[in-house]
Design a protein around this motif. Structure first.
Motif, PDB file in Angstrom:
ATOM      1  N   LYS A   1      -3.034   5.548 -20.786  1.00  0.00           N
ATOM      2  CA  LYS A   1      -2.132   6.143 -21.786  1.00  0.00           C
ATOM      3  C   LYS A   1      -0.693   6.211 -21.272  1.00  0.00           C
ATOM      4  O   LYS A   1       0.256   6.225 -22.061  1.00  0.00           O
ATOM      5  N   ALA A   2      -0.533   6.248 -19.936  1.00  0.00           N
ATOM      6  CA  ALA A   2       0.807   6.252 -19.338  1.00  0.00           C
ATOM      7  C   ALA A   2       1.337   4.832 -19.170  1.00  0.00           C
ATOM      8  O   ALA A   2       2.387   4.634 -18.565  1.00  0.00           O
ATOM      9  N   ASP A   3       0.585   3.834 -19.700  1.00  0.00           N
ATOM     10  CA  ASP A   3       1.041   2.444 -19.698  1.00  0.00           C
ATOM     11  C   ASP A   3       0.970   1.789 -18.327  1.00  0.00           C
ATOM     12  O   ASP A   3       1.803   0.930 -17.996  1.00  0.00           O
ATOM     13  N   VAL A   4       0.011   2.183 -17.501  1.00  0.00           N
ATOM     14  CA  VAL A   4      -0.094   1.608 -16.166  1.00  0.00           C
ATOM     15  C   VAL A   4      -0.330   0.103 -16.249  1.00  0.00           C
ATOM     16  O   VAL A   4      -1.031  -0.383 -17.143  1.00  0.00           O
ATOM     17  N   SER A   5       0.272  -0.631 -15.327  1.00  0.00           N
ATOM     18  CA  SER A   5       0.188  -2.099 -15.368  1.00  0.00           C
ATOM     19  C   SER A   5      -1.181  -2.616 -14.975  1.00  0.00           C
ATOM     20  O   SER A   5      -1.662  -3.614 -15.503  1.00  0.00           O
ATOM     21  N   SER A   6      -1.803  -1.945 -13.998  1.00  0.00           N
ATOM     22  CA  SER A   6      -3.008  -2.525 -13.409  1.00  0.00           C
ATOM     23  C   SER A   6      -3.868  -1.448 -12.774  1.00  0.00           C
ATOM     24  O   SER A   6      -3.413  -0.329 -12.519  1.00  0.00           O
ATOM     25  N   ILE A   7      -5.104  -1.819 -12.543  1.00  0.00           N
ATOM     26  CA  ILE A   7      -6.094  -0.903 -11.971  1.00  0.00           C
ATOM     27  C   ILE A   7      -6.819  -1.625 -10.848  1.00  0.00           C
ATOM     28  O   ILE A   7      -7.157  -2.806 -10.974  1.00  0.00           O
TER      29      ILE A   7
ATOM     30  N   GLY B   1      11.477  -4.993  -1.697  1.00  0.00           N
ATOM     31  CA  GLY B   1      11.051  -6.260  -2.276  1.00  0.00           C
ATOM     32  C   GLY B   1       9.610  -6.303  -2.704  1.00  0.00           C
ATOM     33  O   GLY B   1       8.960  -7.350  -2.644  1.00  0.00           O
ATOM     34  N   ILE B   2       9.084  -5.174  -3.180  1.00  0.00           N
ATOM     35  CA  ILE B   2       7.680  -5.076  -3.592  1.00  0.00           C
ATOM     36  C   ILE B   2       7.598  -4.999  -5.113  1.00  0.00           C
ATOM     37  O   ILE B   2       8.379  -4.300  -5.757  1.00  0.00           O
ATOM     38  N   ASP B   3       6.618  -5.697  -5.678  1.00  0.00           N
ATOM     39  CA  ASP B   3       6.429  -5.742  -7.129  1.00  0.00           C
ATOM     40  C   ASP B   3       5.342  -4.804  -7.622  1.00  0.00           C
ATOM     41  O   ASP B   3       5.443  -4.243  -8.716  1.00  0.00           O
ATOM     42  N   VAL B   4       4.254  -4.674  -6.835  1.00  0.00           N
ATOM     43  CA  VAL B   4       3.099  -3.895  -7.263  1.00  0.00           C
ATOM     44  C   VAL B   4       2.818  -2.820  -6.220  1.00  0.00           C
ATOM     45  O   VAL B   4       2.544  -3.119  -5.061  1.00  0.00           O
ATOM     46  N   SER B   5       2.893  -1.572  -6.651  1.00  0.00           N
ATOM     47  CA  SER B   5       2.669  -0.431  -5.772  1.00  0.00           C
ATOM     48  C   SER B   5       1.223   0.020  -5.924  1.00  0.00           C
ATOM     49  O   SER B   5       0.808   0.434  -7.004  1.00  0.00           O
ATOM     50  N   LEU B   6       0.440  -0.078  -4.859  1.00  0.00           N
ATOM     51  CA  LEU B   6      -0.995   0.187  -4.930  1.00  0.00           C
ATOM     52  C   LEU B   6      -1.270   1.692  -4.887  1.00  0.00           C
ATOM     53  O   LEU B   6      -1.818   2.237  -3.936  1.00  0.00           O
ATOM     54  N   GLN B   7      -0.885   2.360  -5.935  1.00  0.00           N
ATOM     55  CA  GLN B   7      -1.018   3.804  -6.092  1.00  0.00           C
ATOM     56  C   GLN B   7      -0.649   4.165  -7.523  1.00  0.00           C
ATOM     57  O   GLN B   7      -0.049   3.329  -8.204  1.00  0.00           O
TER      58      GLN B   7
ATOM     59  N   MET C   1       5.457  -2.328 -10.809  1.00  0.00           N
ATOM     60  CA  MET C   1       4.145  -2.070 -11.384  1.00  0.00           C
ATOM     61  C   MET C   1       3.395  -1.054 -10.516  1.00  0.00           C
ATOM     62  O   MET C   1       3.357  -1.193  -9.300  1.00  0.00           O
ATOM     63  N   ALA C   2       2.789  -0.058 -11.149  1.00  0.00           N
ATOM     64  CA  ALA C   2       1.867   0.835 -10.456  1.00  0.00           C
ATOM     65  C   ALA C   2       0.456   0.288 -10.628  1.00  0.00           C
ATOM     66  O   ALA C   2       0.107  -0.210 -11.699  1.00  0.00           O
ATOM     67  N   GLN C   3      -0.339   0.353  -9.561  1.00  0.00           N
ATOM     68  CA  GLN C   3      -1.750  -0.039  -9.652  1.00  0.00           C
ATOM     69  C   GLN C   3      -2.600   1.162  -9.260  1.00  0.00           C
ATOM     70  O   GLN C   3      -2.744   1.499  -8.082  1.00  0.00           O
TER      71      GLN C   3
ATOM     72  N   ASP D   1       0.803  -1.219   0.000  1.00  0.00           N
ATOM     73  CA  ASP D   1       0.000   0.000   0.000  1.00  0.00           C
ATOM     74  C   ASP D   1       0.832   1.263   0.000  1.00  0.00           C
ATOM     75  O   ASP D   1       1.969   1.308   0.399  1.00  0.00           O
ATOM     76  N   GLY D   2       0.255   2.307  -0.436  1.00  0.00           N
ATOM     77  CA  GLY D   2       0.423   3.716  -0.363  1.00  0.00           C
ATOM     78  C   GLY D   2      -0.992   4.216  -0.612  1.00  0.00           C
ATOM     79  O   GLY D   2      -1.912   3.400  -0.515  1.00  0.00           O
TER      80      GLY D   2
END
Length: 894
Positions: A212-218, A128-134, A176-178, A84-85
């Motif tokens: 459009k900014a190529d975000v990995s996930s939502i 060691g985090i892969d997906v940043s929830l922000q 990855m940004a989510q 999280d963030g």
């Protein structure tokens, strides 16, 4: 690293294995990517299911992060850690606190937003985090929305630009940004209704920019949208997100926002948190796995657990009103007990749907290089110094000078200046813990100390409200008629004269100590006492007279860091870096039973515990001393703060304090640490008001540099500052359907596209400070507006800005597009809307030509009738200036 860079890695590896690539061409087409489709063709059904739901990470390596997705080791597919963030990164390891999201928005700087994303991505990578929830790109439409402070403000274009820039920064670090929360999560109302044009132009727009900014996930949201749960809403997840916007990544549920297995058919790809831990006190329903159908969750247990552990967002402190019990709404409830096994058997869900969802997740794993050496789960050294420079600059760039009569700022004659308030001595780095990184207390230098260091002057200080208190004296503590408190550790007992065990005094207890203290506090006189339980290295609970008074807010399995950290429960930690749980209680004179117990927080850190208080007599003395100090000084600088409560107000007696100080000192300056507008009843009685938001670990230095004039403030308001709460569209009592309570449990965004400053413009309501407002230590003159059609269908705007003062400073030119004189009757158009902005540095006395670009999309409106974006040919006015209400340059455009 973004998807493009990962694609190059993937192609390179595939070309090296030419035979594999040739075979891959025969794999069924799912994603259109040969390597991904080849892997999918090799996976069993169970392995595909592994990629679409969360599970529990091995406790030996679990980092207390929000979620974990198991990989498929047989095929070299690594697992994913999700943390999280915003902002920052919340795990078991303390990490730097960045400037709060609203502060980043206030910079009006795309470069600052991307730099903050870089910091976040670097921290994710180190931990060691892969997906940043922000980032959090919902809109700040309702000040009563409990998470509005986490947004980029009220404007969809500003939010879109800043959110997209932050995504680029995060993903540049192989993370990855989510982006979250899709969509309509802009109110505490659990069921939101939004018309089609407004949905596209305002609430979907930042997610469109993220794609459009190529975000990995939502991440999809908790609320219902137009009657259907957002995480199971085919209209928003498939029609809009996939078909209209063209999103290729994966959609994750917010934690507990999946309510039925058939949500996968609507477009949900990954369920979080997924499979619960064994023996968990409470578990959310999990649908996307093959385990047996569990019993319905007992929501009363969740409520009790939250109450028992106080609150992960920090419970109310003495200055704040008591919290009202929250409505959990539909959180964690199930509409259908069916799970994947049953759904596959009866055809409710097909394997093709599972393959499609797994393919979207795998696509991002491959294209971020996680199968080619970029997966990193070890914890390594954080780039603290490099990050600190960005955090400090952001804190300075975010500063909004709301008022500055008589050039009261920057400060002069420091020998006769007094700083007043607890957040003058200690920086209000994070405001409230929420789901964000809570910072490194050792780096949090207060504005007072920073100003002394920079200036070399001995600046005076008065605390007014002492959040540290003093350790309850030994003379006030007894047990069984004997002096001191009785300490019990296992089967051992001893007496402690005071409860004061810290690293600072060399008396910290051993790590993992489980201790209980019992006895009595002997109160000398009746009154309202503030009791402070200060701890680190353990969780703790205090009972007074047989009733629970308070507890530290962290708990194991809390998926928000897991261990107790210093900024967990108060506005600021103690000066020696302990968590500070502060409560007010009315006590009669005499003995009151006290019991304090600890439990292990698994941090393996020395256990520090202290019991302090703030007596009513000392509170009055500190208040009087602050007024006296202000009366003697030439300039009084009052620091005030807020968290979430009260809405549109300062907690406690802070307004009264400012009024009293202004009454004895005509040169009063107020420094705000807030993340939302608050009422300023004293604004006409003070000389200057400076908004510093929640500036992060380095905020003390940033505040000092602004107050001392080392940097000229140039931040702008990302949200309109009204004169009263009822001036806003969502809290105007004429429209009860817009409120979080709504009508018939439905919150209708009936203001349409007219939210924030657009509502004030439409209704001709004068704000206290307009959207985009912000002063500096100089003045600027705008001239020479030129507008030309751009090659991409937008507009190119140029103008000249002259710094007419004597101080180098940034300036923030803003471009607004007016409503057409005549337009389609079935469409809404705001009086004006932000369509371009920039932040430029201009030397004293210098002029600069500034070029801004208005994207074609900002010239269009969403046609509900035609279900597409339409460009108007009608004449409109383009205006340019320093805020939404200060636009000296105007020109009609076709």
């Amino acid at each position: 690293m973004g998807r493009t860079q990962g694609w190059k890695l993937a192609v390179g590896c595939a070309l090296l294995a030419g035979a594999t690539l040739a075979v891959a061409q025969d794999a069924p087409v799912v994603t259109g990517d040969k390597r991904v489709d080849k892997l999918l063709s090799q996976m069993t059904l169970e392995e595909k299911i592994t990629l679409i739901h969360g599970t529990q990470e091995d406790p030996k390596v679990y980092q207390g992060q929000a979620g974990y997705l198991a990989g498929v080791p047989r095929l070299g597919i690594p697992g994913l850690r999700l943390a999280d963030g915003p902002p920052g990164v919340l795990t078991r390891h303390p990490s730097q606190a960045e400037t709060a999201t609203m502060g980043v928005a206030a910079t009006f700087s795309e470069k600052d937003a991307e730099a903050n994303g870089l910091v976040i991505g670097r921290e994710d990578r180190a931990l060691g985090i892969d997906v940043s929830l922000q980032p959090f790109v919902n809109i700040d439409r309702d000040l009563e929305f409990g998470r509005g402070y986490n947004t980029f403000g009220e404007d969809p274009y500003l939010t879109s630009v800043m959110g997209a820039a932050e995504i680029k920064g995060i993903q540049s670090q192989h993370v990855m940004a989510q982006v979250k929360h899709y969509v309509g999560y802009d109110s505490d109302g659990t069921s939101t209704y939004i018309d089609d044009q407004t949905l596209h132009e305002v609430y979907v727009a930042p997610f469109d920019a993220a794609v459009k900014a190529d975000v990995s996930s939502i991440m999809c949201s908790y609320n219902r949208l137009n009657g259907t749960f957002a995480c199971g809403n085919k209209d928003s997840l498939t029609t809009i997100l996939r078909d209209q916007i063209g999103f290729k990544g994966f959609v994750t549920s917010d934690w507990g926002a999946t309510h039925a297995v058939n949500f996968i058919n609507a477009g949900l790809d990954m369920e979080m948190p997924g499979e619960p831990a064994e023996n968990a006190p409470f578990s959310l329903p999990s649908f996307f796995d093959l385990k047996p159908v569990p019993a319905a969750p007992d929501m009363s247990k969740l409520s009790a657990m939250i109450e028992d552990n106080d609150n992960m967002f920090g419970n109310h402190i003495p200055e704040e009103p008591a919290k009202q019990p929250g409505d959990l709404g539909d959180f964690g409830t199930k509409l259908d007990p069916k799970k994947l096994k049953e759904a596959l058997a009866d055809g409710t869900v097909t394997e093709a749907a599972i393959t499609r969802a797994a393919g979207r997740v795998l696509y991002e794993i491959v294209h971020f290089g996680y199968m080619d050496g970029q997966s990193k789960h070890d914890v390594t050294t954080q780039a603290i110094e490099a990050n600190a420079k960005i955090i400090e600059k952001t804190g300075e760039d975010s500063a909004v000078l709301l008022k500055n009569d008589g050039a009261a700022l920057p400060l002069k004659d420091l020998d006769s200046v007094v700083l007043i308030g607890p957040t003058a001595a200690q920086v209000d780095a994070i405001g409230i813990n929420g789901e964000r990184s809570v910072g490194l207390p050792e780096r949090q230098i207060g504005p007072l100390a920073a100003m002394k260091k920079i200036s070399g002057k001995n600046i005076q200080f008065a605390v007014a409200d002492d959040m540290t208190g003093t350790t309850i004296p030994a003379a006030m503590l007894t047990h069984d008629g004997k002096p001191g408190l009785l300490r019990t550790t296992g089967d051992k007992q001893q007496t402690d004269a005071q409860l004061d065990f810290t690293k600072k005094n060399g008396k910290a207890l051993a790590a993992n100590s489980i201790v209980k203290w019992t006895g009595e506090i002997n109160v000398p006189a009746a009154g309202n006492y503030w009791i402070y339980l200060q701890a680190l290295g353990a969780n703790a609970v205090i009972n007074l007279d047989g009733k629970k008074l308070s507890a530290t807010g962290a708990f194991q399995g809390g998926v928000h860091g897991d261990i107790l950290q210093a900024n967990q429960d108060n506005v600021i930690p103690t000066p020696d870096g302990l968590d500070n749980v502060r409560r007010a209680v009315d006590l009669t004179a005499g003995a009151h039973k006290v019991e304090i117990t600890t439990s292990d927080d698994t941090s393996k850190a020395p256990v520090q515990m202290r019991l302090n208080w703030y007596t009513p007599q000392q509170r009055q003395a500190d208040h009087d001393a602050a007024i006296a100090a202000a009366k003697k000084a030439k300039t009084a600088v009052v620091f005030v703060w807020t968290r979430l409560e009260p809405v549109f107000g300062l907690p406690g007696d802070q307004d009264k304090l400012v009024e009293e100080i202004a009454a004895v000192n005509p040169n009063t300056v107020v420094v705000l640490n807030t993340s939302q507008p608050v009422a300023l009843p004293w604004v006409d009685k003070v000389k200057a008001v400076l908004e510093m938001w929640w500036p992060g670990d380095e905020g003390g230095w940033a505040t000092a540099n602004i107050l001392l004039g080392k940097t000229s403030p140039a931040g702008r308001l990302p949200v309109t500052w009204a004169k009263k709460l009822t001036d806003y569209a969502a809290t105007n009592p004429r429209f009860p359907e817009r409120s979080k309570k709504g009508v018939g449990h439905k919150t209708t965004y009936s203001e349409g596209v007219h939210l924030g400053y657009r509502w004030f413009d439409k209704e001709n309501v004068e704000p206290l400070f307009a959207f985009g407002h912000g002063l500096s230590y100089t003045t600027f003159e705008y001239s020479g507006l030129k507008i030309a059609k751009a090659a991409d269908g937008g507009l190119d705007v140029s103008l000249t800005i002259k710094n007419t003062g004597g101080v180098d400073s940034d300036e923030v030119p803003q471009v607004y597009l007016g409503a057409p004189g005549s337009g389609p009757q079935d469409a809404q158009f705001p009086v004006r809307k932000l369509v371009a902005f920039d932040r430029v540095q201009i030397g004293a006395g210098k002029s600069q030509t500034v070029s801004l670009h208005v994207p074609e999309r900002q010239l269009q409106y969403w046609s509900t009738k035609d279900q597409k974006w339409v460009t108007l040919t009608a004449s409109r006015t383009l205006s340019v200036g320093g805020s939404s209400r200060a636009l000296p340059l105007k020109q009609p455009v076709e």
